[in-house]
Design a protein around this motif. Structure first.
Motif, PDB file in Angstrom:
ATOM      1  N   ASP A 155      -2.259  10.445  10.456  1.00  0.00           N
ATOM      2  CA  ASP A 155      -2.563  10.032   9.083  1.00  0.00           C
ATOM      3  C   ASP A 155      -1.397   9.195   8.576  1.00  0.00           C
ATOM      4  OD1 ASP A 155      -3.790   9.769   6.628  1.00  0.00           O
ATOM      5  OD2 ASP A 155      -3.046  11.689   5.869  1.00  0.00           O
ATOM      6  N   GLN A 157       0.960   6.700   6.857  1.00  0.00           N
ATOM      7  CA  GLN A 157       0.950   6.210   5.485  1.00  0.00           C
ATOM      8  C   GLN A 157       2.139   5.287   5.205  1.00  0.00           C
ATOM      9  OE1 GLN A 157      -1.433   6.797   3.295  1.00  0.00           O
ATOM     10  NE2 GLN A 157      -2.574   8.420   4.317  1.00  0.00           N
ATOM     11  N   ASP A 160       2.164  -0.773   2.410  1.00  0.00           N
ATOM     12  CA  ASP A 160       1.463  -2.013   2.763  1.00  0.00           C
ATOM     13  C   ASP A 160       2.420  -3.203   2.717  1.00  0.00           C
ATOM     14  OD1 ASP A 160      -0.827  -0.571   3.030  1.00  0.00           O
ATOM     15  OD2 ASP A 160      -1.828  -1.372   1.245  1.00  0.00           O
ATOM     16  N   LEU A 180      -7.940   4.517  13.025  1.00  0.00           N
ATOM     17  CA  LEU A 180      -7.255   4.614  11.742  1.00  0.00           C
ATOM     18  C   LEU A 180      -5.822   4.120  11.862  1.00  0.00           C
ATOM     19  CD1 LEU A 180      -7.104   5.533   8.788  1.00  0.00           C
ATOM     20  CD2 LEU A 180      -6.495   7.826   9.621  1.00  0.00           C
ATOM     21  N   ASN A 183      -5.624   0.352  11.941  1.00  0.00           N
ATOM     22  CA  ASN A 183      -5.890  -0.174  10.600  1.00  0.00           C
ATOM     23  C   ASN A 183      -4.647  -0.087   9.723  1.00  0.00           C
ATOM     24  OD1 ASN A 183      -8.604  -0.895  10.950  1.00  0.00           O
ATOM     25  ND2 ASN A 183      -9.326   1.173  10.488  1.00  0.00           N
ATOM     26  N   ARG A 184      -3.957   1.044   9.802  1.00  0.00           N
ATOM     27  CA  ARG A 184      -2.763   1.236   8.970  1.00  0.00           C
ATOM     28  C   ARG A 184      -1.623   0.318   9.427  1.00  0.00           C
ATOM     29  NH1 ARG A 184      -3.728   6.450   6.659  1.00  0.00           N
ATOM     30  NH2 ARG A 184      -5.741   6.147   5.646  1.00  0.00           N
ATOM     31  N   ASP A 187      -2.322  -3.044   8.040  1.00  0.00           N
ATOM     32  CA  ASP A 187      -2.065  -3.116   6.605  1.00  0.00           C
ATOM     33  C   ASP A 187      -0.577  -3.145   6.279  1.00  0.00           C
ATOM     34  OD1 ASP A 187      -4.783  -3.101   6.203  1.00  0.00           O
ATOM     35  OD2 ASP A 187      -4.897  -0.980   5.648  1.00  0.00           O
ATOM     36  N   MET A 188       0.255  -2.537   7.152  1.00  0.00           N
ATOM     37  CA  MET A 188       1.689  -2.517   6.867  1.00  0.00           C
ATOM     38  C   MET A 188       2.357  -3.852   7.188  1.00  0.00           C
ATOM     39  SD  MET A 188       3.400  -0.221   9.967  1.00  0.00           S
ATOM     40  CE  MET A 188       5.055  -0.193   9.289  1.00  0.00           C
TER      41      MET A 188
END
Length: 313
Positions: A155, A157, A160, A180, A183-184, A187-188
């Motif tokens: 997970d 986090q 971004d 997932l 995707n993260r 985004d980062m």
């Protein structure tokens, strides 16, 4: 023995000798491949109440043993030439924000700082490694350049648009929800950001392959493997342009062989490893299982390069 003769005796660069025979050569100190001088093995007293050698968790003695094998701050087999091949294509420099996923004890991050004067966010999932890594970078005087961040890659986090470059070396193969995660990571990254990873993958076989199942039994954490083409598809779905997917299995096996051969040679010359020797042997069992799965052809190591495409205005 001349170099060519030595390679022939050892079965050449591809390691044609059977695994069992090459293991014996490792522990007998046979010089399989030249390698940079490793840190001197320090004969330290074992910590109190640490228990017997194990690859479950990251006891202090396990941390010390992997460093004797793979170099300062390294918990995996990523020699300097491999670090360079992972970072040079991305044009890493001191103006970039860099992130490492699976930073371990900070060896790769420290190398990036020394090589490029870049700032590195070092994400690591194992708390003992985060704590130890922070102490090591403090001792190295690099707290200004390296920021350790405890992360759950199931997970993930990150902030971004916080990095120009993200890299990871054999640190994500136990993550179950890779869709997932990709995707993260996407985004980062900032606009036109780059991602370079190397990891254990499948190439035509499945997790039900007997050779893969046997390897799983030796791993402290359950791997979750994808076929390399499935990996590419998930990264593309996340928004990446994937331009390179290179099979580096042969190179990877050779580096592992070299690390253990170097350790055997150093101890054979009189360097003391004390109680750490038993921990190195236990670590050797883990790496033997990995290499054996590669020898079967069922397990591969791939290096993948991807980037965030430029936005069309």
């Amino acid at each position: 023995m001349e170099t060519g003769a030595a390679e022939k005796e050892n079965g050449g660069a591809e390691g044609k000798r059977p695994l069992k025979e090459r293991l014996k050569l490792w522990w007998d100190g046979y010089e399989i491949r030249e390698k940079k001088a490793a840190p001197k093995i320090v004969d330290e007293e074992p910590p109190e109440d640490e228990g017997p050698p194990t690859v479950m968790g990251w006891a202090v003695s396990r941390q010390r043993s992997v460093v004797t094998l793979f170099g300062d701050g390294m918990i995996r087999c990523v020699p300097d030439d491999v670090k360079k091949r992972m970072t040079t294509p991305m044009g890493v420099n001191k103006t970039m924000s860099v992130a490492e996923l699976g930073a371990g004890l900070g060896g790769f991050a420290q190398w990036v700082v020394d090589e490029f004067e870049a700032y590195v966010d070092a994400y690591e999932s194992e708390e003992p490694l985060v704590d130890a890594g922070k102490e090591l970078i403090k001792m190295a005087g690099q707290t200004r350049f390296i920021r350790y961040i405890h992360a759950d890659f199931e997970d993930f986090q990150p902030k971004d648009h916080s990095a120009n470059v993200v890299y990871s070396a054999e640190a994500l193969f136990c993550v179950k929800n890779k869709e997932l995660l990709f995707n993260r990571i996407h985004d980062m990254l900032k606009a036109e950001g780059q991602f370079m990873m190397s990891d254990y993958m499948l190439d035509g076989s499945g997790e039900d392959d007997p050779n893969i199942q046997k390897w799983f039994e030796a791993e402290p954490d359950r791997p979750h493997l994808l076929d390399v083409q499935k990996t590419r598809a998930l990264m593309t779905k996340a928004g990446f342009e994937v331009s390179i997917a290179e099979d580096i299995t042969a190179e990877y096996k050779a580096n592992v062989l070299a690390a253990f051969a170097d350790y055997a040679r150093r101890t054979g010359r009189g360097e003391k490893s004390g109680h750490l020797h038993d921990w190195v042997l236990k670590e050797g069992e883990l790496w033997t299982a990995r290499v054996k799965a590669m020898e079967s052809g069922s397990l591969k190591v791939f290096r993948i390069y991807a980037r965030v495409p430029a936005k069309i205005v």
